[in-house]
Motif scaffolding. Structure first.
Motif, short mmCIF file in Angstrom:
data_model
loop_
_atom_site.label_atom_id
_atom_site.label_comp_id
_atom_site.label_asym_id
_atom_site.label_seq_id
_atom_site.Cartn_x
_atom_site.Cartn_y
_atom_site.Cartn_z
N GLY A 1 0.78 -1.25 -0.02
CA GLY A 1 0.02 0.07 -0.02
C GLY A 1 0.79 1.43 -0.18
O GLY A 1 2.02 1.26 0.00
N LEU A 2 0.23 2.43 0.04
CA LEU A 2 0.57 3.64 0.18
C LEU A 2 0.27 4.48 1.30
O LEU A 2 -0.92 4.43 1.53
N VAL A 3 1.11 5.11 2.18
CA VAL A 3 0.57 5.92 3.07
C VAL A 3 1.22 7.42 3.04
O VAL A 3 2.44 7.59 2.89
N ILE A 4 0.33 8.37 3.11
CA ILE A 4 0.71 9.74 2.75
C ILE A 4 0.29 10.61 3.99
O ILE A 4 -0.58 10.44 4.53
N ASP A 5 1.56 11.12 4.56
CA ASP A 5 1.22 12.32 5.66
C ASP A 5 2.20 13.48 5.22
O ASP A 5 3.06 13.60 5.56
N ALA A 6 1.38 14.38 4.42
CA ALA A 6 2.11 15.65 3.88
C ALA A 6 1.09 16.55 3.99
O ALA A 6 0.26 16.93 3.03
N ILE B 1 -4.45 8.56 3.24
CA ILE B 1 -3.90 9.80 3.51
C ILE B 1 -4.04 9.80 5.27
O ILE B 1 -5.34 9.65 5.66
N LYS B 2 -3.20 10.26 6.03
CA LYS B 2 -3.06 10.33 7.48
C LYS B 2 -3.70 11.49 8.07
O LYS B 2 -4.29 11.38 8.91
N ASN B 3 -3.25 12.82 7.16
CA ASN B 3 -3.77 14.01 7.86
C ASN B 3 -4.37 14.78 6.91
O ASN B 3 -4.34 14.75 5.58
N ASP B 4 -5.18 15.87 7.21
CA ASP B 4 -6.02 16.81 6.43
C ASP B 4 -4.93 17.36 5.66
O ASP B 4 -3.86 17.86 5.94
N MET B 5 -5.40 18.05 4.49
CA MET B 5 -4.57 18.41 3.31
C MET B 5 -5.18 19.94 3.11
O MET B 5 -6.05 19.90 2.09
N PRO B 6 -5.03 20.97 4.06
CA PRO B 6 -6.03 22.19 3.95
C PRO B 6 -5.38 23.00 2.89
O PRO B 6 -6.04 24.09 2.32
N LYS B 7 -4.12 22.71 2.12
CA LYS B 7 -3.73 23.61 1.25
C LYS B 7 -3.93 23.00 -0.16
O LYS B 7 -3.54 23.61 -1.31
N ILE B 8 -4.60 21.91 -0.30
CA ILE B 8 -4.57 21.36 -1.50
C ILE B 8 -5.59 21.90 -2.51
O ILE B 8 -6.64 22.41 -2.27
N VAL B 9 -5.09 22.06 -3.87
CA VAL B 9 -5.82 22.99 -4.67
C VAL B 9 -6.05 21.98 -6.17
O VAL B 9 -7.17 21.86 -6.22
#
Length: 306
Positions: free
Chosen positions: A189-194, A212-220
């Motif tokens: 699998g793939l785990v992302i924390d960015a 995805i482990k955490n929110d990505m508030p900057k994602i566009v």
């Protein structure tokens, strides 16, 4: 150099060197390596960028020495590309323990070896790993987590890269491009924390999971093509996205996590999947679709019942 002798030494001052053996047919073994050795020794100016393209076997045995020279010359941009059909290129330990000035690193079809100390790239901002073989899961996690200022990451995996779960923990990352269509078992699998990622492309459909482990508030902007039994492990963390292209190979009815709202979404494009199952009524609908949807474009309807 032919017309004027004063041009003969000027190549020693150029800031970028490119060594490419692709255009040489039936090259005498060792001749290319000797040429690279001599030119690196004779070069006098600081080397800003160094690019190796080793399509034949001419430099596979010497790339470790050339990389060590590049490290000592404080190179800022390093690119090493090998052909999968040639002798495997193994990079030296000095590459990821002594590069204190490297800003861009691009590797293709090479092998990384384990080190006793933590790998560290204190100035690295751009990293590309295409068909790279690693010592294992923990090495990948340690390598990426110690790139403290990295902003752009590109990864393309292949079947025999010796990694089961590819973990990306990078607080500084802004752009992520990941392709992982390798044949793995169910634990892969793939785990992302960015959390600072602004642009993301994920294509991971063959097997395993994507989380995805955490929110990505900057994602566009995001393009996501994944095979996942629980899509909420991704969609629930990118609700700030403005432009989304999406294809889910999912068997779950809970495609959209209850209670989440894509309130900033201005452009949504589902990517067609010719093998998708029949329509399954979801238990919840995103609020943005219920309250503010203005335009719906439905392609390839073809009168199908579902």
């Amino acid at each position: 150099m032919v017309l004027s002798k004063r041009w003969q030494p000027l190549w020693k001052l150029v800031p970028k060197l490119v060594y490419d053996d692709e255009g040489y047919q039936n090259i005498v073994y060792g001749k290319f390596s000797r040429f690279v050795d001599r030119s690196l020794i004779l070069h006098e100016a600081p080397i800003q960028a160094l690019d190796f393209k080793l399509v034949q076997t001419s430099g596979a045995a010497d790339i470790g020495i050339w990389t060590a020279i590049a490290v000592k010359r404080c190179v800022r941009e390093l690119s090493i590309e090998s052909s999968p059909s040639t002798t495997p290129v193994t990079l030296p330990r000095s590459l990821y323990t002594g590069c204190t000035t490297l800003v861009t690193l691009k590797l293709k079809s090479v092998t990384l070896v384990d080190v006793s100390s933590l790998p560290s790239f204190p100035t690295l901002k751009t990293l590309s790993l295409i068909c790279v073989k690693y010592p294992g899961d923990e090495f990948v996690k340690s390598l990426l987590s110690n790139c403290h200022v990295l902003q752009d990451l590109e990864v393309e995996r292949f079947d025999n890269d010796d990694v089961t779960v590819f973990t990306i923990v990078m607080p500084s990352l802004k752009s992520l491009h990941f392709i992982g269509d390798e044949e793995k078992d169910g634990e892969a699998g793939l785990v992302i924390d960015a959390p600072l990622v602004e642009n993301m492309y994920i294509h991971n459909v063959v097997s395993g999971f994507s989380v995805i482990k955490n929110d990505m508030p900057k994602i566009v902007k995001a393009r996501i093509v994944v095979s996942n039994s629980h899509p909420g492990t991704i969609l629930g963390y990118i609700t700030s996205v403005k432009r989304l292209r999406l294809c889910l190979f999912s068997t779950s009815k809970e495609v959209h996590p209850a209670g989440t709202d894509f309130q900033y979404l201005v452009n949504f494009h589902p990517i067609p999947d010719q093998t998708r199952p029949c329509w399954i009524e979801p238990s919840s609908i995103p609020e943005c679709l219920l309250s503010s949807l203005e335009t719906l474009k439905w392609e390839k309807y073809e009168g199908r019942e579902e």
